[in-house]
Motif scaffolding. Sequence first.
Motif, short mmCIF file in Angstrom:
data_model
loop_
_atom_site.label_atom_id
_atom_site.label_comp_id
_atom_site.label_asym_id
_atom_site.label_seq_id
_atom_site.Cartn_x
_atom_site.Cartn_y
_atom_site.Cartn_z
N LYS A 90 0.70 -1.13 -0.02
CA LYS A 90 0.03 0.00 -0.06
C LYS A 90 0.89 1.17 -0.07
CE LYS A 90 -3.94 -2.09 2.47
NZ LYS A 90 -4.51 -2.35 3.84
N ALA A 93 2.37 1.71 -3.51
CA ALA A 93 1.41 2.28 -4.22
C ALA A 93 1.20 3.52 -4.13
CB ALA A 93 0.25 1.29 -4.33
N THR A 114 -5.55 2.32 2.22
CA THR A 114 -4.50 2.43 1.45
C THR A 114 -3.98 3.93 1.57
OG1 THR A 114 -5.03 0.70 0.23
CG2 THR A 114 -3.65 2.41 -0.80
N THR A 218 -4.20 0.80 -5.69
CA THR A 218 -4.55 -0.46 -5.09
C THR A 218 -3.33 -1.33 -5.00
OG1 THR A 218 -6.11 -2.19 -5.22
CG2 THR A 218 -5.28 -1.26 -7.27
N ASP A 219 -2.99 -2.16 -3.95
CA ASP A 219 -2.16 -3.15 -3.90
C ASP A 219 -2.63 -4.36 -4.64
OD1 ASP A 219 -2.79 -5.45 -1.94
OD2 ASP A 219 -3.66 -3.51 -1.03
N ARG A 220 -1.93 -5.19 -5.19
CA ARG A 220 -2.17 -6.35 -6.10
C ARG A 220 -3.25 -7.30 -5.36
NH1 ARG A 220 -0.25 -6.90 -10.87
NH2 ARG A 220 -0.40 -9.25 -10.74
N LYS A 222 -5.95 -6.89 -4.54
CA LYS A 222 -7.23 -6.49 -4.86
C LYS A 222 -7.59 -7.02 -6.28
CE LYS A 222 -8.16 -4.03 -0.98
NZ LYS A 222 -6.56 -4.04 -0.41
N LEU A 223 -6.42 -7.52 -6.95
CA LEU A 223 -6.61 -7.57 -8.49
C LEU A 223 -7.35 -9.12 -8.51
CD1 LEU A 223 -3.48 -6.56 -10.11
CD2 LEU A 223 -5.59 -5.15 -9.63
N THR A 242 0.00 0.75 -8.55
CA THR A 242 0.25 -0.55 -7.50
C THR A 242 1.56 -0.36 -6.81
OG1 THR A 242 1.18 -1.92 -8.97
CG2 THR A 242 -1.28 -1.81 -9.12
N GLU A 243 2.09 -1.41 -6.32
CA GLU A 243 3.29 -1.38 -5.55
C GLU A 243 4.37 -1.66 -6.71
OE1 GLU A 243 1.30 -5.59 -4.52
OE2 GLU A 243 0.75 -3.48 -5.03
N LEU A 252 -2.43 -3.44 -17.05
CA LEU A 252 -2.80 -4.12 -15.81
C LEU A 252 -2.72 -5.50 -16.02
CD1 LEU A 252 -2.65 -3.37 -12.79
CD2 LEU A 252 -5.16 -3.16 -12.90
#
Length: 258
Positions: A90, A93, A114, A218-220, A222-223, A242-243, A252
């Motif tokens: 977070k 990102a 975040t 967003t960090d990954r 959430k993907l 993202t990070e 993405l």
Amino acid sequence: MNQSETRGMPASRKEARALWLRDAVMRDGPLHVRDAAESLDVSEMTVRRDVRENPEMLQFLGGHIVLTQDAARRAPYDLSDAAEINQDAKRAACHACLPLLDEEATVFIDCGTTLPHLVHAIPAEMKLTVICYALNIADMAVRKPNIKLVLLGGVYHPATASFYPAEEDGTLDAYAVNLALMSAAGVDARLGVTCITFREAGLKRQAMSRAARSVLVTDRSKLGTVRPARFAALDDFSAVATEEGLIAPANLAFGPPG
């Protein structure tokens, strides 16, 4: 954990599961019993027993696990705990967004765990107007000497530690927003960007409609996740942070990090 039931299991393992369930619901919203069982590698019966034995934290709602009212009222403090989850990702990102902040700009900053990392990272000397509706964002923004804070008022909702208008509010219409930094509970290539509550989704859409550009932060983790309330398509954003840095939405990747 194996498929054995909790009877005879050390209390610490039961407690660990209950805390995991609390943190998962706090972070991502209502959690289906089946998904919880799969994540914990136990039976659904075990999960149901864990919930029943922790009524001060958890309860059932239509086959989903949710926070009890008492736990929801403590959400502002629990949000601090939730912020510890994936905090390095977070933070990274949010740091990727810093070059997007222009002096004297008006920035909308969304709710969640975040974006407080971004507010923390804003240089003390930078002059910004920050518009927000989340208590944790406002609490950090007021500590920055050169930030002019605009807090959207309304009724406080503990579960998200945010304020939502009780009736139509024209505050956002009075501002030309240079940049909207948006959070999400789920990001899916086909179904778009989602959050937990429809009230939150409406406010997110309103903010994005007032902004010259919007960036999803967003960090990954959430993907590939889908939550109930859709508020945007991926291509509604000029970039996704993202990070791994700033990424064009079309680029993405939804697989494991490269």
